[in-house]
Design a protein around this motif. Structure first.
Motif, short mmCIF file in Angstrom:
data_model
loop_
_atom_site.label_atom_id
_atom_site.label_comp_id
_atom_site.label_asym_id
_atom_site.label_seq_id
_atom_site.Cartn_x
_atom_site.Cartn_y
_atom_site.Cartn_z
N LYS A 1 7.27 -34.69 32.70
CA LYS A 1 7.75 -36.08 32.78
C LYS A 1 9.23 -36.20 32.40
O LYS A 1 9.75 -37.30 32.29
CB LYS A 1 6.92 -36.97 31.84
N LYS A 2 9.85 -35.07 32.10
CA LYS A 2 11.28 -35.00 31.72
C LYS A 2 11.58 -35.71 30.40
O LYS A 2 12.71 -36.09 30.12
CB LYS A 2 12.20 -35.53 32.83
N GLU A 3 10.55 -35.86 29.58
CA GLU A 3 10.78 -36.36 28.22
C GLU A 3 11.45 -35.28 27.38
O GLU A 3 12.15 -35.56 26.43
CB GLU A 3 9.44 -36.70 27.55
N LYS B 1 13.98 -32.07 27.70
CA LYS B 1 14.96 -31.63 28.71
C LYS B 1 15.48 -30.21 28.45
O LYS B 1 16.17 -29.65 29.29
CB LYS B 1 16.13 -32.63 28.75
N ILE B 2 15.16 -29.67 27.29
CA ILE B 2 15.68 -28.32 26.98
C ILE B 2 14.74 -27.26 27.58
O ILE B 2 13.59 -27.57 27.90
CB ILE B 2 15.79 -28.09 25.45
N PRO B 3 15.21 -26.01 27.71
CA PRO B 3 14.29 -24.97 28.19
C PRO B 3 13.20 -24.70 27.15
O PRO B 3 13.50 -24.60 25.96
CB PRO B 3 15.18 -23.72 28.32
N VAL B 4 11.95 -24.65 27.60
CA VAL B 4 10.86 -24.33 26.67
C VAL B 4 10.12 -23.09 27.17
O VAL B 4 9.97 -22.90 28.38
CB VAL B 4 9.86 -25.51 26.50
N ALA C 1 10.16 -20.04 31.73
CA ALA C 1 10.70 -21.19 31.00
C ALA C 1 10.37 -22.45 31.79
O ALA C 1 10.50 -22.46 33.01
CB ALA C 1 12.21 -21.07 30.83
N GLY C 2 9.94 -23.47 31.07
CA GLY C 2 9.67 -24.75 31.72
C GLY C 2 8.21 -24.91 32.12
O GLY C 2 7.39 -24.01 31.92
N ALA C 3 7.93 -26.10 32.69
CA ALA C 3 6.55 -26.44 33.03
C ALA C 3 6.29 -26.14 34.50
O ALA C 3 6.66 -26.91 35.37
CB ALA C 3 6.32 -27.92 32.74
N GLY C 4 5.68 -25.02 34.73
CA GLY C 4 5.32 -24.65 36.10
C GLY C 4 4.33 -23.50 36.04
O GLY C 4 4.14 -22.89 34.99
#
Ligand SMILES: Cc1ncc(C[n+]2csc(CCOP(=O)(O)OP(=O)(O)O)c2C)c(N)n1
Ligand SMILES: [Mg+2]
Length: 282
Positions: free
Chosen positions: A31-33, A35-38, A236-239
């Motif tokens: 949801k782009k709440e 914004k940093i790389p996770v 990294a990120g949601a995918g």
């Protein structure tokens, strides 16, 4: 100390917490709440859950733990605060690294969990140096790619020579971002460690396989455990790279039911919402 139902239940509790954390984070990144790389550890959480419960059973309170970027589940399994991790990911000063480390460089000073600087494998020599200096039981968690770095290998060799009380836990998800192990090397970490005269094992991350391996290990001696696992989400990120990646947690949910997991999910959602509310008030 065999893996009884009550021990398995403790491992499951920790894994549920870690997975609930990552699933909530996945939603919030989508949801782009955030914004940093996770760097999410979903799929790999049974490694740290099993290690943490094993060491709790030994009543081994004093230890120091070095982690790298995919460390949320290690941080949570070894007692790091979920709230401070959320604040960290949101870049707030109440975060576990003062809001300046982000997902990749989390730490928990109260529990001696030291965060990573971002240079893959750098924590190998750092953890060995710390252990050499203070002789505290040390855990060094590294990815299968980080453990390949020349300085990491030299650190393993020194730990073996000095018989340091350090365990290297290689979370072998077969990937360096997207490059598979077979492209990168023709050897295995446990064989390298053995050639350095260090005790070493290869195991899957299934606690039923990992636990009997741990029972053969001593916290007084150096050890390398190569633990095969699966990364469920993107580097990294949601995918999701593949829908076919096996998920160990699914089989534990089938066996134990979903109730505990759902409870952790509700708890984590509440903590997120309360962190966001505090931030809005500022
Ligand atoms: C010395 C160095 N080389 C390359 C990178 C870029 N990089 C960051 S994470 C990563 C892959 C890490 O793989 P692994 O250690 O197996 O951990 P995983 O992400 O699979 O959990 C790479 C190549 C880096 N940070 N440092
Ligand atoms: Mg890897």
């Amino acid at each position: 100390m065999t893996l009884t139902d009550s021990i398995a239940s403790k491992i499951f509790n920790k894994a549920c917490l870690s997975r609930a954390f990552e699933e909530e984070l996945f939603q919030r990144v989508s949801k782009k709440e955030v914004k940093i790389p996770v760097y999410m550890s979903a799929g790999q959480e049974y490694i740290s859950a099993t290690l943490a419960v094993f060491l709790e059973q030994l009543s081994r309170a004093e230890k120091q733990i070095f982690i790298q970027h995919r460390g949320h589940s290690t941080y949570l399994s070894f007692g790091g605060s979920a709230e401070k991790l959320i604040y960290e990911i949101l870049g707030d000063k109440r975060g576990c690294s003062g809001g300046m480390g982000g997902s990749a460089s989390i730490q928990c000073r109260e529990n001696n969990i030291f965060g990573h600087d971002g240079m893959m494998g750098s924590h190998g020599p750092i953890s060995v140096g710390a252990c050499y200096g203070n002789k505290k039981f040390t855990l060094c968690f590294a990815g299968d790619a980080a453990a390949e770095e020349d300085y990491f290998l030299a650190a393993i060799a020194w730990a073996s020579t000095k018989k340091l009380p350090i365990w290297f836990i290689v979370e072998d998800n077969n990937l360096s971002i997207l490059t598979e192990k077979r492209v990168r090397r023709c050897w295995e970490m446990q064989d390298v460690a053995k050639s350095f005269k260090m005790k070493a094992f290869d195991s899957s991350d299934d606690p039923h396989e990992l636990w009997p391996v741990l029972e053969q290990c001593s916290i007084e001696e150096p050890l390398l455990l190569n633990v095969k696992t699966n990364r469920l989400f993107w580097h990294a990120g949601a995918g999701i790279d593949s829908d076919e990646t096996p998920d160990l947690h699914e089989s534990w949910l089938r066996k134990n039911g979903k109730e505990r997991f759902e409870r952790e999910r509700r708890k984590i959602k509440t903590v997120w919402e309360s962190c966001l509310k505090h931030l809005e008030k500022q």
